[in-house]
Write a protein that holds these residues in place. Sequence first.
Motif, mmCIF file in Angstrom:
data_model
loop_
_atom_site.group_PDB
_atom_site.id
_atom_site.type_symbol
_atom_site.label_atom_id
_atom_site.label_comp_id
_atom_site.label_asym_id
_atom_site.label_seq_id
_atom_site.Cartn_x
_atom_site.Cartn_y
_atom_site.Cartn_z
ATOM 1 N N ALA A 50 0.938 -1.139 -0.074
ATOM 2 C CA ALA A 50 -0.257 0.197 0.059
ATOM 3 C C ALA A 50 0.755 1.450 0.013
ATOM 4 O O ALA A 50 1.645 1.668 1.010
ATOM 5 N N GLY A 51 0.681 2.077 -1.042
ATOM 6 C CA GLY A 51 1.279 3.209 -1.115
ATOM 7 C C GLY A 51 2.824 2.814 -1.857
ATOM 8 O O GLY A 51 3.552 3.903 -2.316
ATOM 9 N N SER A 275 3.442 13.168 -7.692
ATOM 10 C CA SER A 275 3.787 14.446 -7.826
ATOM 11 C C SER A 275 3.248 15.445 -6.993
ATOM 12 O O SER A 275 3.671 16.375 -6.491
ATOM 13 N N HIS A 276 1.826 15.287 -6.372
ATOM 14 C CA HIS A 276 1.422 16.166 -5.634
ATOM 15 C C HIS A 276 1.845 16.101 -4.407
ATOM 16 O O HIS A 276 1.910 16.740 -3.593
ATOM 17 N N PHE A 277 1.864 14.767 -3.904
ATOM 18 C CA PHE A 277 2.442 14.384 -2.503
ATOM 19 C C PHE A 277 3.733 14.972 -2.322
ATOM 20 O O PHE A 277 4.356 15.662 -1.417
ATOM 21 N N VAL A 299 -6.193 8.173 1.348
ATOM 22 C CA VAL A 299 -5.400 7.464 1.872
ATOM 23 C C VAL A 299 -5.689 6.599 3.125
ATOM 24 O O VAL A 299 -6.521 6.828 3.839
ATOM 25 N N GLN A 300 -5.543 5.136 2.950
ATOM 26 C CA GLN A 300 -5.835 4.122 3.766
ATOM 27 C C GLN A 300 -5.044 3.970 5.018
ATOM 28 O O GLN A 300 -3.835 4.220 4.889
ATOM 29 N N ASP A 305 1.938 5.868 1.848
ATOM 30 C CA ASP A 305 1.621 7.013 1.498
ATOM 31 C C ASP A 305 1.340 7.956 2.702
ATOM 32 O O ASP A 305 1.792 9.174 2.461
ATOM 33 N N LEU A 306 1.295 7.720 3.963
ATOM 34 C CA LEU A 306 1.219 8.487 5.087
ATOM 35 C C LEU A 306 2.586 9.107 5.375
ATOM 36 O O LEU A 306 2.866 10.095 6.016
#
Length: 372
Positions: A50-51, A275-277, A299-300, A305-306
């Motif tokens: 994830a991520g 890109s945004h992150f 985001v889970q 991604d966190l």
Amino acid sequence: MTAPATLPAPATSGERTARTPSRRARVVSRVVLALALAWGAYALAGALLAGRWWLWNGLGLAPPVAHLAVPALLVAVELLAGARRLGVLAATGVALLVGLGQTGVVLPAGAPPVDGSAPDAPTAVVVGWNTFSWDQGHDRQEFFAYLRSLDADVYLLQEHQHATPPDDRPRPVDDLDRVRRELPGYTAVAAGEFLTLSRHPVVDSVALRPDDLPPPRTDWPDYWDVRALRTDVRIGGRTVSLYNTHAPDLLNVNRSPFGRDFYEELHDSASRRTSHFTLLQDDLAANPYPVVLTGDLNVQPGSVDLRWYDGLDDAARAGGTVYPGTFPAAFPLWRLDWMLTGDGVEVLRHEVPGTGAEFSTHRPIRATVRFP
């Protein structure tokens, strides 16, 4: 003369059943073991992928609470079947442990007491909400009445837009005059789908727009290219930064997973997210002000991604809700909307009101914060 040894009486069928599982129980146990191993593999894949892997964005969509509910259900089935095999229970326990970080459960840290220990520290009520196409399809008076009922000093609102059928293509809304009439006393800052309303003086604002994005998918570039609006406001004599955010969707639910378009958009969204992150993380790192960031992060819990928000604290830890789900609003199984704080901002209260489901698929987040 020695008495003959007394042999034990043959066990009756009832006694054999009490000591050994029945055939049905053994079958149930094997099924539970298979499900526990499968769920454990799924939880492990989520923890690892994830991520990190774009394809998992279309696969790892189980509600976070399932990482608690599924192992608990399997244990209950095993015990009720009368099997109680140690290996099965162990496999289920391992599946639970592997998925613990993805459950979405928040253990409260306890809100700082409002005891006057910092009488000069300014406070504000902040609301973050994905309005789901603004007031489209709703009675406008009722929609704005609901916004007023949230009684915030600052509103950080996403999807200030309408959708064009048949494919729900987003289009901008030009209603800031109406907003100012309905919510007097607020300064409005708008960019793309974002609308930030502040009772406090606005010092500056910037729409974060990466320069490495692919072409937009529609004729409204700002919807695709702007995914965070930073607004600096003056509260209690100091400047603080408010980030209104909405990360690109994990996937397009209107596409069939059996078509090529589904995977093309899945990969495109993952690229846009990165890109945004990256731009958001860079802006946060260079920002000298206290920070409140909220919005539909898509985001889970447990997702890598966190990592893009490292250094920020989860405001939900100051709330009394163990599972602060926000989506869907009527029965929030997923936590897609977050509020994060940084640089000394204290969260005095955090709540996810169970109202507004008639207006949006997302629940709002309402928090009282104190700035250093």
